[in-house]
Every structure is written in structure tokens, then in C-alpha cells.
Design a protein around this motif. Structure first.
Motif, PDB file in Angstrom:
ATOM      1  N   TYR A 102       0.828  -1.248   0.045  1.00 42.93           N
ATOM      2  CA  TYR A 102       0.098  -0.098  -0.041  1.00 42.93           C
ATOM      3  C   TYR A 102       1.126   1.353  -0.034  1.00 42.93           C
ATOM      4  O   TYR A 102       0.758   2.170   0.716  1.00 42.93           O
ATOM      5  CB  TYR A 102      -0.958   0.030   1.169  1.00 42.93           C
ATOM      6  N   LYS A 103       1.923   1.219  -0.883  1.00 48.70           N
ATOM      7  CA  LYS A 103       2.713   2.218  -0.762  1.00 48.70           C
ATOM      8  C   LYS A 103       2.368   3.641  -1.325  1.00 48.70           C
ATOM      9  O   LYS A 103       3.022   4.562  -1.073  1.00 48.70           O
ATOM     10  CB  LYS A 103       4.141   1.832  -1.778  1.00 48.70           C
ATOM     11  N   PHE A 104       1.092   3.590  -1.994  1.00 47.28           N
ATOM     12  CA  PHE A 104       0.482   4.813  -2.113  1.00 47.28           C
ATOM     13  C   PHE A 104       0.370   5.533  -1.371  1.00 47.28           C
ATOM     14  O   PHE A 104       0.200   7.204  -1.527  1.00 47.28           O
ATOM     15  CB  PHE A 104      -0.844   4.695  -3.261  1.00 47.28           C
ATOM     16  N   TYR A 105      -0.238   5.239   0.091  1.00 47.30           N
ATOM     17  CA  TYR A 105      -0.312   5.839   1.273  1.00 47.30           C
ATOM     18  C   TYR A 105       1.140   6.687   1.592  1.00 47.30           C
ATOM     19  O   TYR A 105       1.178   7.769   1.875  1.00 47.30           O
ATOM     20  CB  TYR A 105      -1.068   5.150   2.381  1.00 47.30           C
ATOM     21  N   ALA A 106       2.119   5.887   1.933  1.00 47.00           N
ATOM     22  CA  ALA A 106       3.219   6.137   2.337  1.00 47.00           C
ATOM     23  C   ALA A 106       3.895   7.408   1.272  1.00 47.00           C
ATOM     24  O   ALA A 106       4.367   8.406   1.632  1.00 47.00           O
ATOM     25  CB  ALA A 106       4.172   5.158   2.332  1.00 47.00           C
ATOM     26  N   ASP A 107       3.559   7.272   0.061  1.00 47.87           N
ATOM     27  CA  ASP A 107       4.310   8.065  -0.893  1.00 47.87           C
ATOM     28  C   ASP A 107       3.438   9.153  -0.741  1.00 47.87           C
ATOM     29  O   ASP A 107       4.419  10.303  -0.867  1.00 47.87           O
ATOM     30  CB  ASP A 107       4.026   7.489  -2.313  1.00 47.87           C
ATOM     31  N   SER A 108       2.292   9.611  -0.634  1.00 48.69           N
ATOM     32  CA  SER A 108       1.539  10.877  -0.765  1.00 48.69           C
ATOM     33  C   SER A 108       1.836  11.532   0.688  1.00 48.69           C
ATOM     34  O   SER A 108       1.968  12.621   0.675  1.00 48.69           O
ATOM     35  CB  SER A 108       0.167  10.669  -0.635  1.00 48.69           C
ATOM     36  N   ILE A 109       1.953  10.803   1.761  1.00 49.38           N
ATOM     37  CA  ILE A 109       2.338  11.310   3.059  1.00 49.38           C
ATOM     38  C   ILE A 109       3.967  11.870   3.048  1.00 49.38           C
ATOM     39  O   ILE A 109       4.151  12.942   3.525  1.00 49.38           O
ATOM     40  CB  ILE A 109       2.352  10.206   4.148  1.00 49.38           C
ATOM     41  N   LYS A 110       4.933  11.083   2.355  1.00 48.36           N
ATOM     42  CA  LYS A 110       6.177  11.469   2.173  1.00 48.36           C
ATOM     43  C   LYS A 110       6.032  12.739   1.310  1.00 48.36           C
ATOM     44  O   LYS A 110       6.973  13.724   1.831  1.00 48.36           O
ATOM     45  CB  LYS A 110       6.973  10.587   1.679  1.00 48.36           C
ATOM     46  N   ASP A 111       5.576  12.919   0.313  1.00 49.28           N
ATOM     47  CA  ASP A 111       5.322  14.142  -0.591  1.00 49.28           C
ATOM     48  C   ASP A 111       5.048  15.233   0.161  1.00 49.28           C
ATOM     49  O   ASP A 111       5.712  16.429   0.040  1.00 49.28           O
ATOM     50  CB  ASP A 111       4.670  13.766  -1.719  1.00 49.28           C
ATOM     51  N   PHE A 112       3.997  15.115   0.848  1.00 49.31           N
ATOM     52  CA  PHE A 112       3.457  16.023   1.772  1.00 49.31           C
ATOM     53  C   PHE A 112       4.607  16.900   2.760  1.00 49.31           C
ATOM     54  O   PHE A 112       4.818  17.881   2.840  1.00 49.31           O
ATOM     55  CB  PHE A 112       2.177  15.901   2.455  1.00 49.31           C
ATOM     56  N   ILE A 113       5.029  15.985   3.563  1.00 46.97           N
ATOM     57  CA  ILE A 113       5.945  16.145   4.464  1.00 46.97           C
ATOM     58  C   ILE A 113       7.174  16.905   3.860  1.00 46.97           C
ATOM     59  O   ILE A 113       7.768  17.900   4.523  1.00 46.97           O
ATOM     60  CB  ILE A 113       6.632  14.965   5.226  1.00 46.97           C
ATOM     61  N   ASN A 114       7.894  16.263   2.848  1.00 42.83           N
ATOM     62  CA  ASN A 114       8.915  16.903   2.078  1.00 42.83           C
ATOM     63  C   ASN A 114       8.473  18.507   1.571  1.00 42.83           C
ATOM     64  O   ASN A 114       9.459  18.837   1.237  1.00 42.83           O
ATOM     65  CB  ASN A 114       9.447  16.068   0.954  1.00 42.83           C
ATOM     66  N   ASP A 115       7.487  18.571   1.033  1.00 42.63           N
ATOM     67  CA  ASP A 115       7.120  19.872   0.464  1.00 42.63           C
ATOM     68  C   ASP A 115       6.500  20.857   1.237  1.00 42.63           C
ATOM     69  O   ASP A 115       6.897  22.041   1.324  1.00 42.63           O
ATOM     70  CB  ASP A 115       5.838  19.479  -0.421  1.00 42.63           C
ATOM     71  N   ASN A 116       6.252  20.672   2.534  1.00 38.05           N
ATOM     72  CA  ASN A 116       5.980  21.573   3.543  1.00 38.05           C
ATOM     73  C   ASN A 116       6.673  21.566   4.701  1.00 38.05           C
ATOM     74  O   ASN A 116       6.838  22.819   5.287  1.00 38.05           O
ATOM     75  CB  ASN A 116       4.547  20.854   4.292  1.00 38.05           C
TER      76      ASN A 116
END
Length: 376
Positions: A102-116
Motif C-alpha cells: 500500500y505504498k501509495f499511502y506512504a508516498d503521498s504522506i512523504k511528498d506532503f512532508i517533504n513539500d511543507n
């Protein structure tokens, strides 16, 4: 049914641990443990590990794995945040590495953290990200729906029973309760209702992939529905007692201190199955004052957090400068939103090089976050 299912997985991996003589990192990597359990053990591995400690981790890991497979949103939020409303991004990223699918969850969370680049990330923010991901998955699944899309969508549920993907085919079956919980966790209530409308199926009933595809593609015929109804009625006449879990006897993890637990609701029966890591409150919380958050917005933050807590963060956040702390509290008390308060704290933390993982600092942030979320 669910309890015996999980216990069977625990027994299999416990046998693997009992066959290991050298409890080293290399031995764990080379073992026949599942990838999930290996990740779980190695994430916090100590050279002092022994058989007893590893058996405990195997039990926790398998319960965490089962929960994550059938209700990923609930599990991620509970595993990451425990009883807190926000967590440092670094800690969130570390916990995400536990989950190999279910990497799509982790990927979206990681992208959000790295962007903010935030000092802390809230539970509400992560919940929204998961909801957005689920919406995207729903659109892809239901637009031009195909057999293969459905098969891929339920792959992890079937892998609970069929470890090898090559054994997963149209005749493969799993308990309908798995599907029900999986769909409700994603808020796909319309898809779940299709099963009840088409088959009027019971939670303990096994359903194969072929019938799942028929239901979701609206190809389950009236004749099949009637035949299914007859079979269910016939089974009801001869069934002595369905295999289920006594709702008063949940599967128990190792003795730990829990502040709450959550039940999986299937039909009218509550089935409790949990991981100690999912439901355990932070041990260090017992050293903090119980902080009652007032209904009305506090004019002074000191009244909100309590005198003892204020005294502790005086040194840990404000460098023992009482005037500095009072001015900061006045600003925080005048804000109307968490966003304003968060920006103020971020500035102070950066200037004073605050240890954001300190338990008192984390508690202070959580109390403020919860307060502003209630008043907004």
C-alpha cells in the motif's frame, strides 16, 4: 474466525523464531519470516534480542500486519499518532518504513512532508491525505472497471490466506468480513452495499474472487441470487454454531498499558483484534500532568496547560526566560487558529533550537493543537 486466522499466522512465524539459534540481524534477514515481520523487528533491533523478545515482536507484528491489510487508514493513523494529535515528521517517516505494501499511502504522506517542511504534522492532515488517496483509487477502480483491476485491488486481502500470489485465482476465497471491513475503512460504502444487495451475504461466509468480480461489475444474475439465498438458508438450518471470536475474549498482545481500544464491527457483533503497538499510549505520558482542556478558548495558555507543565517547558522551550514565555503565551492566547499558533511555535523552536522530540514539548504541542482544533 478472525482470531484463529491471525493466531495461525503467529504460530507459523513463532516456529521460525524457535528454529533460530543465533539471534543476530543477519539471522533475521536470512530467516523465513515474512517481509513485514522482518521490517518490524529490524526497525528497532537490539543486540540483546532473545527468543522471548522476538516471539513477542512476532505476535505484535502479525496483528499489526493483519490490521493494516484490512483497514489501512485506521491502522496508519493509530500506529503513527497513538493518542497524540500531531507528530514530528521524522518520526512519521520512520514509522512508514514498517509497511512494505500500500505504498501509495506512504508516498503521498512523504511528498506532503517533504513539500511543507513542518516541525510537526497533524493527524488531521494525514487523515485528509489518506482520504484523497482513497478517492483517487476509487476513481481508477470504478472507471472502466475490469477483472484485473478488481483482482489487484483485493490482492493483499487474499495474500492473508494465499501467501504465494501464484495460488490466487478466480476460485480463491476469503471471509466476506475481510472485504466488508476493507471497503468501509476506505468509505467505499456504495461498493459494500452491492454485496448485500446482490447476495445478502453473511460476514462469516467465504466468497471467491469470481463472485466478487460479478458483484462489483453488476453481473450477478437474479438466478444466482436466488440460488445463493437457498444455500444460505439451507446452511442456516444445519449450522450448529459459526466459528467466531467471543467478543468478550479479544486476542491479547503482551501485557502493556492501554488507554483505549477499538473494535472491528462486523454486522451486529464486535470483534476485538488489535496490536499492542496500535493501541498503546505512550509510556512517558504517565509522567505528565493530566491537562484538562477548557471548552472556551483560554486567554492565557498557562491556564490551558497547567502550572507544572508551564514550569517544565519554561526551560525546555523558553530558555528559562519568564518574560519571554509570558509574551509568547499572550500571543498564543490571542490567536484564533492552529495555523497561527503553529507558525509562532515554529519560529520559537528554530530560534531556541528546541528539542522537538522531548516528551514535554510534544505534549505541549499536542494540547495546543487539540485546543485550537476544538475552537476553530
Amino acid at each position: 474466525m478472525i482470531g484463529k486466522f491471525v493466531q495461525g499466522k503467529i504460530n507459523i512465524e513463532s516456529d521460525v523464531i524457535n528454529s533460530i539459534t543465533d539471534f543476530s540481524r543477519e539471522s533475521i534477514v536470512r530467516s523465513n519470516l515474512s517481509e513485514f515481520t522482518k521490517n518490524y523487528i529490524l526497525a528497532d533491533f537490539s543486540q540483546k534480542e532473545d527468543a522471548e523478545m522476538l516471539l513477542l515482536k512476532v505476535e505484535k507484528s502479525n496483528k499489526l500486519y493483519f490490521n493494516f491489510t484490512i483497514r489501512p487508514k485506521w491502522t496508519l493513523l493509530t500506529f503513527i499518532f497513538n493518542n497524540f494529535e500531531s507528530r514530528p515528521p521524522k518520526e512519521i517517516l520512520k514509522k512508514l518504513d514498517t509497511f512494505p505494501f500500500y505504498k501509495f499511502y506512504a508516498d503521498s504522506i512523504k511528498d506532503f512532508i517533504n513539500d511543507n517542511l513542518q516541525i510537526f504534522t497533524t493527524k488531521g492532515e494525514i487523515s485528509t491525505l489518506i482520504d484523497e488517496t482513497n478517492t483517487a483509487i476509487y476513481d481508477k477502480l470504478t472507471k472502466d472497471i475490469t477483472n484485473q483491476k478488481i483482482k489487484n485491488f483485493f490482492l493483499q486481502l487474499f495474500k492473508l490466506k494465499y501467501d504465494d500470489e501464484s495460488n490466487y485465482n478466480l476460485e480463491s476465497s476469503i471471509p466476506y468480513s475481510f472485504i466488508k471491513i476493507f471497503l468501509i475503512d476506505k468509505d467505499y460504502n456504495d461498493l459494500e452495499k452491492k454485496f448485500q444487495k446482490a447476495i445478502n451475504i453473511q460476514p462469516e461466509t467465504e466468497i471467491n474472487l469470481k463472485d466478487i468480480i460479478k458483484v462489483l461489475m453488476d453481473k450477478y444474475s437474479h438466478s444466482e441470487r436466488n440460488e445463493e439465498k437457498k444455500i444460505i438458508e439451507k446452511e442456516a438450518e444445519v449450522r450448529i454454531e459459526p466459528v467466531s471470536i467471543n467478543k468478550n475474549e479479544p486476542i491479547k498482545a503482551a501485557p502493556v498499558k492501554f488507554t483505549k481500544h477499538e473494535a472491528i464491527n462486523v454486522k451486529n457483533e464486535s470483534i476485538n483484534i488489535y496490536s499492542g503497538d496500535l493501541l498503546k499510549a505512550a509510556e512517558e505520558e504517565k509522567d505528565l500532568d493530566a491537562i484538562a482542556i477548557p471548552i472556551d478558548k483560554a486567554k492565557k495558555i498557562k491556564e490551558l496547560i497547567g502550572k507544572k507543565a508551564a514550569d517544565r517547558i519554561l526551560t525546555k522551550i523558553y530558555n528559562s526566560d519568564i518574560i519571554y514565555q509570558e509574551r509568547s503565551f499572550e500571543k498564543l492566547g490571542s490567536y484564533n487558529s492552529w495555523s497561527e499558533a503553529k507558525n509562532h511555535l515554529k519560529e520559537i523552536f528554530q530560534i531556541n533550537k528546541v528539542e522537538i522530540y522531548n516528551k514535554d514539548v510534544v505534549r505541549f504541542v499536542d494540547v495546543l493543537n487539540e485546543h485550537f482544533n476544538k475552537t476553530e
